[in-house]
Write a protein that holds these residues in place. Structure first.
Motif, PDB file in Angstrom:
ATOM      1  N   HIS A  29      -9.565   1.088   4.887  1.00 24.40           N
ATOM      2  CA  HIS A  29      -8.106   1.358   5.527  1.00 24.40           C
ATOM      3  C   HIS A  29      -8.577   2.197   6.781  1.00 24.40           C
ATOM      4  N   SER A  85       3.011  -2.348  10.266  1.00 28.88           N
ATOM      5  CA  SER A  85       4.678  -2.389  10.533  1.00 28.88           C
ATOM      6  C   SER A  85       5.211  -3.613  10.097  1.00 28.88           C
ATOM      7  N   GLY A 120       2.998  -1.119   4.215  1.00 23.92           N
ATOM      8  CA  GLY A 120       3.066   0.062   3.850  1.00 23.92           C
ATOM      9  C   GLY A 120       4.216   0.965   3.848  1.00 23.92           C
ATOM     10  N   GLY A 121       4.923   1.086   4.931  1.00 25.43           N
ATOM     11  CA  GLY A 121       6.200   1.778   4.761  1.00 25.43           C
ATOM     12  C   GLY A 121       7.168   0.845   3.954  1.00 25.43           C
ATOM     13  N   GLU A 175      -5.758  -5.246  10.363  1.00 28.90           N
ATOM     14  CA  GLU A 175      -4.749  -4.111  10.777  1.00 28.90           C
ATOM     15  C   GLU A 175      -4.875  -3.304  11.926  1.00 28.90           C
ATOM     16  N   ILE A 207      -0.083   0.562  12.871  1.00 29.73           N
ATOM     17  CA  ILE A 207       0.291   0.935  11.596  1.00 29.73           C
ATOM     18  C   ILE A 207       1.068   2.367  11.510  1.00 29.73           C
ATOM     19  N   GLY A 208       2.252   1.955  10.831  1.00 28.81           N
ATOM     20  CA  GLY A 208       3.222   3.154  10.814  1.00 28.81           C
ATOM     21  C   GLY A 208       3.972   3.542  11.999  1.00 28.81           C
ATOM     22  N   LYS A 255       0.268   4.338  -0.338  1.00 27.76           N
ATOM     23  CA  LYS A 255      -0.422   5.470   0.458  1.00 27.76           C
ATOM     24  C   LYS A 255      -0.286   6.633  -0.377  1.00 27.76           C
ATOM     25  N   LEU A 268      -0.267  -6.819   4.353  1.00 23.35           N
ATOM     26  CA  LEU A 268      -0.472  -5.694   3.783  1.00 23.35           C
ATOM     27  C   LEU A 268       0.391  -4.653   4.243  1.00 23.35           C
ATOM     28  N   ASN A 273       0.933  -1.106   0.146  1.00 21.21           N
ATOM     29  CA  ASN A 273       0.093   0.069   0.005  1.00 21.21           C
ATOM     30  C   ASN A 273       0.951   1.179  -0.003  1.00 21.21           C
TER      31      ASN A 273
HETATM   32  P1  PGA Z   1       2.688   0.293   7.846  1.00 22.71           P
HETATM   33  O1  PGA Z   1       1.311   0.386   7.155  1.00 22.71           O
HETATM   34  O2  PGA Z   1       3.101  -1.178   7.176  1.00 22.71           O
HETATM   35  O3  PGA Z   1       3.632   1.408   7.302  1.00 22.71           O
HETATM   36  O4  PGA Z   1       2.408   0.057   9.209  1.00 22.71           O
HETATM   37  C1  PGA Z   1       0.522  -0.553   6.830  1.00 22.71           C
HETATM   38  C2  PGA Z   1      -0.744  -0.170   6.209  1.00 22.71           C
HETATM   39  O5  PGA Z   1      -1.212   0.937   6.418  1.00 22.71           O
HETATM   40  O6  PGA Z   1      -1.545  -0.871   5.331  1.00 22.71           O
END
Ligand code: PGA
Length: 251
Positions: free
Chosen positions: A96, A214, A235-236, A168, A173-174, A12, A233, A10
């Motif tokens: 999300h 994460s 993100g970073g 999630e 997340i993040g 973003k 899934l 993702n």
């Molecule tokens: P992250 O994000 O891996 O940066 O924690 C995951 C997401 O928001 O899908």
């Protein structure tokens, strides 16, 4: 039948079209020849045309980061399923936590998006997850149940490949704080049981449930070793070709 793992990136609100071209090319190259797992990327809408070009002929799946339920109309700021199909998308992330918590999307709205995606043949990736307060208050399973039941209200699923759920936890997340593999497994198992109540056991046992929050090269293997964790899934760590390549090559 085994559930085929799905690793999803993702992106973003990152990557200009030029940056996306480069990243998508690297991911397409890295996912060449992988047949026992699927890889999906969700670039920003503005990068979809160039990414579509770059990944043509590869086995990468393209996803949108959100989707409207109407084909067209007066919905300023929204993107229709038809527009996404034209840009090569076969999947759409829906609900999300950033949509829920920053933009106030409700379960009812998310349910309309899920219905819209399915109606137009896109696979929804329905995201659910509890906040830190909810977890600390012992309400995790209650929150997940509400989000799953409301998000899937009146959604008929006959083909388990046509829907994906992503657990999630918002606090992961993040933040660099990943759920432990036990916490992930417990939540995934709960969601699968719930899906069996809503649909049938034979369907629920085939629906893929991804973990997000994460995920990185250092924790993906242990997360993926859990019985009910069918993918990630990301993100970073999906914004670096090097780390995403390691993640899609989870052991
Ligand atoms: P992250 O994000 O891996 O940066 O924690 C995951 C997401 O928001 O899908």
């Amino acid at each position: 039948m085994q559930r085929k793992p799905l690793i999803a990136g993702n992106w973003k609100m990152y990557t200009t079209a030029a940056e996306a071209r480069e990243l998508a090319a690297a991911v397409a190259e890295a996912s060449k020849g992988l047949s026992d797992r699927e890889v999906m990327i969700a670039p920003p809408y503005t990068a979809l045309p160039v990414v579509k070009e770059v990944v043509a002929g590869s086995n990468l799946k393209l996803a949108a980061q959100n989707i409207c339920w109407e084909e067209k109309g007066a919905f300023t700021g929204e993107i229709s399923p038809l527009m996404l199909l034209e840009l090569g998308c076969s999947m759409a992330i829906i609900g999300h936590s950033e949509r829920r918590h920053i933009f106030g999307e409700t379960d009812a709205l998310i349910n309309k998006r899920v219905a819209g995606a399915i109606k137009f043949g896109l696979v929804p990736v329905l995201c659910i997850g509890e906040t830190l307060d909810e977890r600390e208050g012992g309400r995790t399973m209650q929150v997940l149940e509400q989000q799953v039941r409301a998000g899937l209200a009146d959604i008929v699923v006959t083909d388990p490949a046509k829907i994906v759920v992503a657990y999630e936890p918002v606090w992961a997340i993040g933040t660099g704080k990943t759920a432990s593999e036990q916490q992930a497994q417990e939540a995934h198992h709960f969601v699968r049981d719930l899906l069996a109540k809503i649909y049938q056991k034979s369907i629920a046992s085939q629906i893929r449930i991804l973990y997000g929050g994460s995920v990185n090269p250092g924790n993906v293997d242990v997360l993926m070793s859990q019985e009910d964790v069918d993918g990630a899934l990301v993100g970073g760590a999906a914004l670096s070709a090097e780390s995403f390549t390691r993640i899609i090559n989870f052991k």
